[in-house]
Design a protein around this motif. Structure first.
Motif, short mmCIF file in Angstrom:
data_model
loop_
_atom_site.label_atom_id
_atom_site.label_comp_id
_atom_site.label_asym_id
_atom_site.label_seq_id
_atom_site.Cartn_x
_atom_site.Cartn_y
_atom_site.Cartn_z
N ARG A 1 10.88 3.24 -1.15
CA ARG A 1 10.99 3.77 0.21
C ARG A 1 10.37 2.83 1.25
O ARG A 1 10.59 3.01 2.45
CB ARG A 1 10.32 5.14 0.30
CG ARG A 1 11.01 6.22 -0.54
CD ARG A 1 10.28 7.55 -0.44
NE ARG A 1 10.27 8.06 0.93
CZ ARG A 1 11.22 8.82 1.46
NH1 ARG A 1 12.28 9.14 0.74
NH2 ARG A 1 11.13 9.24 2.71
N HIS A 2 9.57 1.85 0.79
CA HIS A 2 8.93 0.91 1.72
C HIS A 2 9.15 -0.53 1.22
O HIS A 2 8.18 -1.24 0.88
CB HIS A 2 7.43 1.20 1.84
CG HIS A 2 7.12 2.56 2.38
ND1 HIS A 2 7.09 3.69 1.57
CD2 HIS A 2 6.86 2.99 3.65
CE1 HIS A 2 6.80 4.74 2.32
NE2 HIS A 2 6.66 4.35 3.57
N PRO A 3 10.39 -0.98 1.14
CA PRO A 3 10.66 -2.33 0.63
C PRO A 3 10.06 -3.40 1.53
O PRO A 3 10.06 -3.28 2.76
CB PRO A 3 12.20 -2.39 0.63
CG PRO A 3 12.62 -1.40 1.67
CD PRO A 3 11.62 -0.29 1.61
N GLY A 4 9.52 -4.44 0.89
CA GLY A 4 8.96 -5.55 1.64
C GLY A 4 7.58 -5.32 2.20
O GLY A 4 7.00 -6.22 2.82
N ASN A 5 7.01 -4.13 1.99
CA ASN A 5 5.68 -3.80 2.52
C ASN A 5 4.62 -4.26 1.53
O ASN A 5 4.46 -3.66 0.45
CB ASN A 5 5.58 -2.30 2.78
CG ASN A 5 4.32 -1.92 3.54
OD1 ASN A 5 3.24 -2.43 3.27
ND2 ASN A 5 4.47 -1.02 4.51
N ILE A 6 3.88 -5.30 1.87
CA ILE A 6 2.91 -5.88 0.94
C ILE A 6 1.75 -4.94 0.67
O ILE A 6 1.17 -4.92 -0.43
CB ILE A 6 2.41 -7.24 1.49
CG1 ILE A 6 1.67 -8.02 0.40
CG2 ILE A 6 1.54 -7.04 2.71
CD1 ILE A 6 2.54 -8.51 -0.71
N THR A 7 1.38 -4.11 1.64
CA THR A 7 0.30 -3.15 1.44
C THR A 7 0.69 -2.10 0.40
O THR A 7 -0.11 -1.76 -0.48
CB THR A 7 -0.06 -2.45 2.77
OG1 THR A 7 -0.46 -3.44 3.73
CG2 THR A 7 -1.21 -1.46 2.57
N VAL A 8 1.91 -1.60 0.52
CA VAL A 8 2.38 -0.61 -0.45
C VAL A 8 2.47 -1.25 -1.84
O VAL A 8 2.07 -0.64 -2.84
CB VAL A 8 3.75 -0.05 -0.02
CG1 VAL A 8 4.32 0.86 -1.11
CG2 VAL A 8 3.62 0.72 1.29
N LEU A 9 2.97 -2.48 -1.92
CA LEU A 9 3.03 -3.16 -3.21
C LEU A 9 1.64 -3.28 -3.83
O LEU A 9 1.47 -3.04 -5.03
CB LEU A 9 3.64 -4.55 -3.04
CG LEU A 9 3.70 -5.43 -4.30
CD1 LEU A 9 4.61 -4.80 -5.35
CD2 LEU A 9 4.16 -6.84 -3.97
#
Length: 410
Positions: A303-311
Motif C-alpha cells: 500500500r506504500h510502494p517506494g516508501n523507505i520508512t515503511v520498508l
C-alpha cells in the motif's frame, strides 16, 4: 567458528536472493528467476550425502583429516563455482545455472562439515558459545553477500562482484588450513556391509526406535511445516518484489541486508534469552506464530510502494521475529539428535525444516504472478495452521526434549 560461519553465510545469498537481481537485470522473467534462485533448495537435501562426510575421507586431503579435508574441499569448490558464475553470466544461461548449482551443492556440503566440526571440536557445555560465534560470522557473511554485493553492483559489473565474493573465500580457506582436526576416536565397522548399515540405515532407524512411529512421524511433519512462511520469502521472489515496489538496489541493500541483519541478531539474542528462561518448546511455539504472521507486514508495504520508512519498519518486524525463531529451533533440533549420529541426524532434521518452504519458494514466482504479491503473503501465513495443530498435539509429548535443550543451553 566466526570465520567458518562467514564461509557458510557467504554462498547462500549468492545463489538465492542476490543472484535474482542479476537475473532480473538480464531480462529473465519472474517465474524463471524464482526457479533458478531456488538453487538454495540444495541445502534442504544435504542429509542425503551427509553420511558420506561421516564415513569417507577424501584421498587428496587425507593429511588434513576427515573434517578439515571436507571443509577445504567444499570451500575450494564454492570458490571455483563463484568464479564460474562470474565468467559465464546469465547471457550463457545453461552454464550459469550449472555454476550456480555447483556453488549451492558445495555450500550445503560445507554446512554439513561445519556442523560436524563444531560438535566435535568442544564439549557440550561450550557449544552455546560456539553457536553464537558461528551465528555472528554467518550474519556478517550475509551482509557481505547481500548488502555489499548489491552496493557494488550499482558501480561495477556483476561479474566483478562475484569475483570479489570468491576472493573473500580465501579467509575461511586459511582458517581451515590453520585450524586443528578434532580428536575423535571413530569406531571402524567390520566389513562393508556393517559400514553401509552404520552410515545409511542406523541414523534413520535410531530416530524411529527412540520416539516410536506415531510420535516420530508427527514430529517430522511438524518440522516440515512450521518454517514454511520464512522459507517461502527467501530467494528470488523477494528480490523481484522489492524492485517492483520501486526501491533501488542500494536502498534494498541498506535496509534489508545491513539494518535487517543487525535487527535479526538482536532478535536472536532475545530468542536465546527466552530459551535460557523457559527451555526450547514454549519459545518455539510463540516465535513460530509471530515470525509467520510477520509476512502480513508486506501487505502494508504494498500500500506504500517506494516508501523507505515503511520498508524499514516492515523489515525490522520481520527480521526481529525471524531472529527470535532461530535459537529455540536449534535447541529443539539438538535435543532430538542422538550423539551417536550427530552429523547425519542434524543434517536430516535441519533439512526437513527448510524443505517445504523452499519448494513453495520454487513455485512462488508463478503463484505471485497468478494471485498477486499480497495473496501470496497471505497464503504463506495460512500455511502455518497445520503446524500449530501439530504443535498443540506434541506439547505434552516433547516436555523431556524441552528440558534437555534447556540443560544444553545452560
Amino acid at each position: 567458528m566466526a570465520f567458518l560461519g562467514f564461509s557458510s553465510g557467504l554462498p547462500f545469498l549468492l545463489v538465492a536472493g542476490t543472484v535474482a537481481y542479476w537475473l532480473k537485470e538480464n531480462g529473465i522473467v519472474l517465474k524463471d528467476i524464482t526457479m533458478i534462485a531456488s538453487a538454495g533448495m540444495t541445502y534442504a537435501f544435504k542429509f542425503v550425502w551427509a553420511p558420506l562426510l561421516d564415513h569417507w575421507q577424501l584421498p587428496l586431503f587425507r593429511r588434513l583429516g576427515l573434517r578439515r579435508g571436507w571443509l577445504l574441499f567444499s570451500q575450494l569448490c564454492v570458490t571455483a563455482g563463484l568464479l564460474a558464475m562470474a565468467a559465464t553470466s546469465p547471457v550463457q544461461l545453461p552454464l550459469f545455472v550449472a555454476a550456480t548449482l555447483v556453488v549451492a551443492f558445495f555450500g550445503a556440503t560445507q554446512d554439513i562439515a561445519v556442523d560436524a566440526y563444531r560438535i566435535e571440536i568442544a564439549p557440550v557445555e561450550a557449544q552455546g558459545a560456539l553457536v553464537a560465534t558461528y551465528a555472528l560470522g554467518y550474519r556478517i557473511g550475509l551482509i557481505v553477500s547481500g548488502a555489499l554485493a548489491l552496493i557494488m553492483a550499482d558501480h561495477v559489473s556483476w561479474g566483478v562482484v562475484y569475483v570479489a565474493m570468491a576472493a573473500t573465500m580465501l579467509i575461511p580457506i586459511a582458517t581451515t588450513l590453520l585450524a586443528r582436526e578434532p580428536e575423535v576416536l571413530r569406531r571402524k565397522p567390520r566389513g562393508w556391509m556393517e559400514a553401509m548399515r552404520e552410515s545409511l540405515v542406523e541414523p534413520f532407524t535410531d530416530f524411529f526406535r527412540r520416539y516410536r512411529w506415531v510420535l516420530a512421524l508427527a514430529t517430522l511433519a511438524f518440522l516440515l511445516l512450521f518454517k514454511v512462511p520464512e522459507q517461502a520469502t527467501i530467494g528470488g521472489l523477494m528480490s523481484a518484489f522489492y524492485r517492483d515496489m520501486g526501491f533501488e538496489k542500494t536502498q534494498i541493500a541498506a535496509v534489508t541486508k545491513i539494518w535487517g541483519i543487525w535487527i535479526g541478531i538482536a532478535g536472536a539474542f532475545v530468542g536465546g534469552a527466552l530459551v535460557a528462561r523457559w527451555g526450547a518448546w514454549r519459545p518455539l511455539g510463540a516465535a513460530i506464530v509471530v515470525a509467520g504472521a510477520s509476512n502480513l507486514l508486506y501487505l502494508f508495504l504494498i500500500r506504500h510502494p517506494g516508501n523507505i520508512t515503511v520498508l524499514t519498519l516492515v523489515i525490522s518486524g520481520e527480521n526481529f521475529t525471524l531472529g527470535m525463531l532461530g535459537p529455540p529451533t536449534v535447541a529443539f533440533l539438538s535435543a532430538l539428535v542422538n550423539k551417536q549420529h550427530t552429523a547425519t541426524q542434524y543434517a536430516l532434521l535441519s533439512s526437513m525444516v527448510n524443505l517445504p518452504g523452499k519448494v513453495l519458494g520454487f513455485f512462488g514466482g508463478g503463484i505471485a504472478m497468478s494471485v498477486g504479491y499480497g495473496m501470496f503473503f497471505v497464503i504463506t501465513v495460512v500455511s502455518l495452521l497445520p503446524a500449530m495443530v501439530l504443535y498443540a498435539w506434541l506439547w505434552p509429548r516433547h516436555a523431556d526434549a524441552g528440558r534437555k535443550a534447556l540443560r544444553a543451553v545452560e
